[in-house]
Write an enzyme that holds these catalytic residues in place. Structure first.
Site, PDB file in Angstrom:
ATOM      1  N   GLU A   1      -0.779  -8.598   5.088  1.00 36.99           N
ATOM      2  CA  GLU A   1      -0.671  -8.674   6.557  1.00 36.99           C
ATOM      3  C   GLU A   1      -2.044  -8.580   7.211  1.00 36.99           C
ATOM      4  O   GLU A   1      -2.180  -8.839   8.400  1.00 36.99           O
ATOM      5  CB  GLU A   1       0.287  -7.590   7.070  1.00 36.99           C
ATOM      6  CG  GLU A   1      -0.286  -6.194   7.238  1.00 36.99           C
ATOM      7  CD  GLU A   1      -0.500  -5.430   5.931  1.00 36.99           C
ATOM      8  OE1 GLU A   1      -0.295  -6.002   4.837  1.00 36.99           O
ATOM      9  OE2 GLU A   1      -0.911  -4.246   6.000  1.00 36.99           O
ATOM     10  N   CYS A  37       0.837  -1.195   0.000  1.00 42.26           N
ATOM     11  CA  CYS A  37       0.000   0.000   0.000  1.00 42.26           C
ATOM     12  C   CYS A  37       0.876   1.250   0.000  1.00 42.26           C
ATOM     13  O   CYS A  37       1.565   1.513  -0.973  1.00 42.26           O
ATOM     14  CB  CYS A  37      -0.967  -0.062   1.186  1.00 42.26           C
ATOM     15  SG  CYS A  37      -2.400   1.006   0.984  1.00 42.26           S
ATOM     16  N   HIS A  62      -3.367  -5.846   1.074  1.00 38.91           N
ATOM     17  CA  HIS A  62      -2.662  -5.980   2.357  1.00 38.91           C
ATOM     18  C   HIS A  62      -2.539  -7.437   2.786  1.00 38.91           C
ATOM     19  O   HIS A  62      -3.414  -7.943   3.490  1.00 38.91           O
ATOM     20  CB  HIS A  62      -3.451  -5.244   3.441  1.00 38.91           C
ATOM     21  CG  HIS A  62      -3.356  -3.755   3.370  1.00 38.91           C
ATOM     22  ND1 HIS A  62      -2.371  -3.040   4.005  1.00 38.91           N
ATOM     23  CD2 HIS A  62      -4.120  -2.840   2.743  1.00 38.91           C
ATOM     24  CE1 HIS A  62      -2.526  -1.742   3.780  1.00 38.91           C
ATOM     25  NE2 HIS A  62      -3.592  -1.597   3.005  1.00 38.91           N
TER      26      HIS A  62
END
Ligand SMILES: Nc1ncnc2c1ncn2[C@@H]1O[C@H](COP(=O)(O)OP(=O)(O)O)[C@@H](O)[C@H]1O
Lengths: 79, 220, 579, 79
Positions: free
Chosen positions: B197, B87, B195
């Site tokens: 994560e 990002c 994302h």
């Protein structure tokens, strides 16, 4: 001394913001608007009064930080 | 694997990154403040997390790409070590020139947060070796400026070199060639808008991001 | 009447003070106030800061409970969630600013409510928003929805706190006066909570955050003044938010709080420097001395009046333990925030301001705060709308059509356009948010298997028909939503949005809703721990529907056992529980 | 005909963008930069060639859509 910097998208780079503004203006009846481009205007207040030296420095700031050469061009006015 | 997460003023996925890395590798990453000029001794993997570095006020990632830590990251990349930018991290990697192209405002001009289908376009990287070819993943995106742009020549080159690693299933932001993530020529620097994560925990956003971190661990 | 030099009856009136109120000021001060002092009285005695019309009735709400660590009176409410942890939360309105400048108004609303929560030592973990707009086809609605949603997202997304839920209604009653209520929830260690009280004489006062500009001067008075057609003229009073600075402020304050250097801390909300310093002085029972020359200023030649009334955002006031200023300096400089020691606490119980070597203000603290005017406004109970029973209504010919009509109505339609612009996942603990089939948002408590359930509720239509029942229902719905998510409901915050309390029927709505809420809270053992009152929500004499928005918080002991309503399959059995 | 519109924040309105850019330039060693203001540059391509009529219309577009009168001012150049 003041530096006025215009940062605008290079020709050929799609400008969705400009397109959206054009669309909104058409919806409002401003049919004379053929196209819209949107850019940034950055004004610097500079100390010192050597215009030529300032131009070199501001050009450097533009190349390094204030514009992204992949998508943008810029122009500088000193006054 | 020794890792580091870079923290800029305005980073806000740094904790998420920390926890995901710790969860997979078993070792907590070092949190490195942007004003440091060197990475901790022995660092292998570096992650640049999402967020709004410096408020992203000029262009996303522009100011962060000039911060004190960046030369160390660029030098680290040159050694072939793995670097992941997610990002805002992806935006920073393009701004500092480690990755080609630029990330522009989303085509519909709005911030978009949604679970997004993406496909793995290249499993032959140290970030994706644990995925099956063309695997379809659901990974959340959350960004305002994820619209990938590169000139035609660059696009042809990165496609030919297999640098495109992730593609959107339903292009949410206008990205050229549906590009959601790509690596540099050497294949050790990955930038992606989704994302991973946020997709390592079934309670939160699914687990489709796990294999990315596992691939890295396996390659270390 | 006695006036200081250059002050006239007209100027007093412009400050929103009545003749009676001015007389009280004269009595308390023993002399006529100068302009600075008048300005300070005017903001502290505004409805927004003094709660002068509402305090009497707010006292009826139950605020105590086994799990309540801090009830109303501080920046936010604090509840015990076990294992040495506390949840800190509050809801607040930013209605008028959002109508005037939707993006910045909503954005600074989010910023303000976040500061209320991290001021107390909590890391914010969730945001919610309760929005009421005018009719969908009203000329201004589209632009207001667009700006408000972008502003909430723009601020929350940037600071990195997930916006996990909310509610949105459309009704012609809000055409000229929208409601933007934002709620923030934070997490702290129960033994590391910071209060506005706790300062002692002889301690340094540290200013941190952004510089002070001429933003929103008179803003606090504007937030309490009825709208009229030239409200457009008051526009420059809108402040611009800077979420990037807020994010740095959160991190820097939490870092400072981890040291042992703070005596008291308060964010600068409406009437920034005035209300923060007065509140800390009042709660600590002390005096305060500020040197205005030391206040970080964004513009040149700012007067004391301007600095004291400025509503510049992203600022905090910290009273440090003596000799510990350097700790604050080091941390705030690291985060590149403005920081300055601007004064010290005293034992005088007065607020004394000096500027350019002169004393420009010297007022006793008590009448500004606890001792501010409090009114028992006359009211009459509004006429309650008659009950309708099902048999009074003709049976619709086509149930399917009715169902479609219901589903397509603006209040029921999908709100995905709104919430897809909010980052709902940052911090990696969101278990259920706007997108999920859950009656409440669910946010895991980091590193545990527990979670908080959060909901906002109010059905203004019910409150309009019968304020007492409507108030009761809003609390009960919050309670049910938490329960349905598998949580034990613990406490609520509220945001009470009403019209002009000087009108008896409006005051009657207010009293009715509070009485109803109080009854439901008492029956359900569901205390109110924080809240906000927003009055004068009317345009040209037309008041909004009474809207007491309730924000409820509950605890889910084990997220593997939370309840959702998705995943129904053919053959599942439906049970109707209740009456 | 082209209209160049500059939209800038009114004096006194906080400019977080400008402040952040100034901070970044200082960190990069450009200490001569005393302050930075950031604004927008909007370029319209217009059909028609009556400059005075265009000025009136563009002014209207600015007031209604292109600027936010609460916090911004604008100036128009036609060429
Ligand atoms: N302003 C808002 N912000 C965030 N989420 C919202 C907002 N308005 C509605 N939602 C979300 O949309 C969903 C549907 O909302 P609503 O129609 O009010 O249903 P409910 O009665 O279940 O609360 C809920 O999950 C709610 O959290």
């Amino acid at each position: 001394m003041k530096a006025k910097i215009h940062v605008y998208l290079k020709p050929g780079v799609l400008d969705p913001q400009g397109a959206a503004v054009a669309g909104a203006l058409h919806n409002m009846g401003y049919d004379e608007v053929a196209s819209v481009r949107q850019g940034k205007l950055i004004e610097l207040d500079l100390t010192g009064d050597d215009v030529e030296a300032a131009r070199v420095r501001v050009d450097e700031m533009c190349a390094k930080l204030l514009s992204n050469p992949v998508i943008e061009s810029y122009s500088i006015e000193l006054e | 694997m020794k890792s580091a997460v870079i923290v800029f003023p305005g980073s806000n996925c740094d904790r998420d990154a920390h926890d995901a890395i710790q969860g997979v590798t078993g070792t907590a990453p070092a949190m490195v403040w942007h004003q440091e000029t060197a990475l901790p001794e022995g660092t292998q993997f570096v992650m640049i997390p999402g967020g709004f570095s410096y408020g992203d006020y000029l262009r996303c990632g522009a100011m962060a790409s000039h911060s004190a830590i960046m030369p160390a990251i660029i030098a680290h990349a040159a050694t072939g070590a793995p670097i992941l930018g997610v990002c805002n991290g992806f935006q920073i990697l393009t701004e500092c020139g480690l990755l080609p192209g630029a990330l522009m405002r989303n085509a519909q001009l709005k911030f978009i947060c949604e679970e997004t289908p993406i496909t793995v376009a290249n499993t032959n990287t140290r970030f994706t070796s644990r995925y099956t070819p063309n695997a379809k993943l659901m990974i959340p995106i959350a960004h305002h400026d994820g619209n990938y742009f590169a000139d035609t020549e660059t696009l042809i080159r990165i496609e030919n070199e297999g640098q495109v690693v992730f593609r959107y299933g339903a292009n949410p932001n206008g990205s050229a060639n549906d590009i959601a993530g790509l690596v540099n020529e050497q294949g050790n620097v990955l930038g992606m808008m989704p994302h991973p994560e946020r997709a390592v925990d079934a309670k939160h956003g699914g687990t489709d991001g796990l294999a990315l971190f596992e691939s890295l661990l396996g390659s270390a | 009447m006695d006036y200081a030099e250059n002050i006239t009856a007209e100027i007093v009136k412009e400050h929103g003070l009545s003749t009676d109120e001015y007389q009280v000021i004269l009595d308390r001060m023993g002399r006529a106030p100068n302009l600075v002092e008048l300005g300070i009285f005017s903001v502290m005695w505004s409805e927004h800061c003094s709660y002068k019309s509402s305090r009497l009735h707010l006292g009826k709400l139950p605020t105590k409970g086994e799990k309540v660590i801090q009830g109303p009176g501080e920046n936010a409410g604090v509840i015990d969630i076990g294992d040495g942890q506390a949840a800190i939360f509050k809801m607040e309105s930013h209605n008028h600013p959002s109508y005037i400048e939707p993006y910045q108004g909503a954005a600074t609303g989010v910023g303000g409510i976040l500061r209320d929560v991290f001021t107390m030592g909590a890391r914010p973990i969730a945001l919610m928003n309760a929005l009421r707009f005018g009719a969908p086809d009203h000329a201004k609605t589209r632009q207001l929805v667009d700006g408000v949603v972008a502003g909430i997202g723009g601020y929350g997304n940037c600071v990195g706190v997930p916006t996990v839920g909310g509610e949105t209604n459309f009704h012609a009653g809000y055409n000229g006066n929208i409601l933007v209520n934002a709620m923030a929830v934070g997490l702290a260690d129960a033994d590391k909570i910071f209060y506005a009280r706790g300062a002692q004489p002889g301690q340094p006062i540290v200013y941190v955050g952004s510089k002070t500009g001429r933003d929103g001067i008179h803003g606090a008075t504007m937030a309490s003044a009825e709208f009229d057609d030239d409200s457009a003229e008051k526009r420059p009073t809108v402040q611009v938010g800077d979420p990037f600075t807020e994010k740095k402020l959160i991190e820097a304050c939490l870092e400072l709080m981890a040291t042992d250097a703070i005596a008291a801390i308060q964010d600068m909300g409406a009437a920034g420097l005035t209300s923060s310093s007065v509140e800390m002085a009042d709660k600590g029972g002390i005096g305060i001395e500020l040197d205005m020359d030391k206040v970080p200023q964004r513009e040149t030649n700012m007067s004391t009046y301007e600095m004291m009334l400025s509503e510049s955002q992203e600022r905090m006031l910290v009273i440090m333990k003596p000799g510990r200023e350097d700790v604050a300096m080091r941390i705030f400089e690291k985060w590149e925030l403005d920081v300055a020691v601007i004064g010290q606490t005293t034992d005088s119980k007065r607020m004394v301001l000096t500027h350019k070597g002169e004393t420009v203000c010297d007022i006793p603290i008590a009448p500004l705060a606890d001792d501010a005017p409090k009114y028992d406004r006359p009211w009459h109970a509004p006429e309650v709308r008659a009950q309708i029973t099902a048999s009074d209504v003709a049976k619709p010919a086509h149930m399917g059509e009715i169902l479609l009509k219901l589903m397509g109505s603006p209040d029921m339609a999908s709100k995905a356009w709104i919430w897809s612009q909010y980052d709902r996942h940052v911090m990696a603990d969101t278990v259920a948010s706007s997108q999920d089939p859950s009656d409440a948002a669910i946010v895991r408590i980091h590193g545990t298997n527990k979670a908080l359930a959060i909901t906002t509720d109010c059905t203004p239509r019910y409150c309009q028909a019968d304020p007492f029942e409507g108030g009761k229902q809003a609390v009960a719905e919050a309670w049910r939503n938490l329960t349905a998510a598998g949580a034990d409901p613990i406490a609520i915050t509220d945001c009470l949005n009403f019209g002009n309390p000087e009108r008896r029927e409006i005051m009657g709505q207010f009293v009715g809703c509070i009485d109803g809420m109080a009854e439901a809270c008492a029956k359900l053992d569901f205390p109110v721990v924080s809240g906000n009152v927003s009055l004068y929500n009317e345009t040209n004499g037309a008041a909004i529907p009474p809207t007491p928005a309730i924000g409820g918080v509950g605890l889910i002991p084990d997220i593997d056992k939370c309840g959702q309503f998705g995943g129904l399959q053919e053959g599942d059995i439906l049970l109707l529980v209740g009456e």
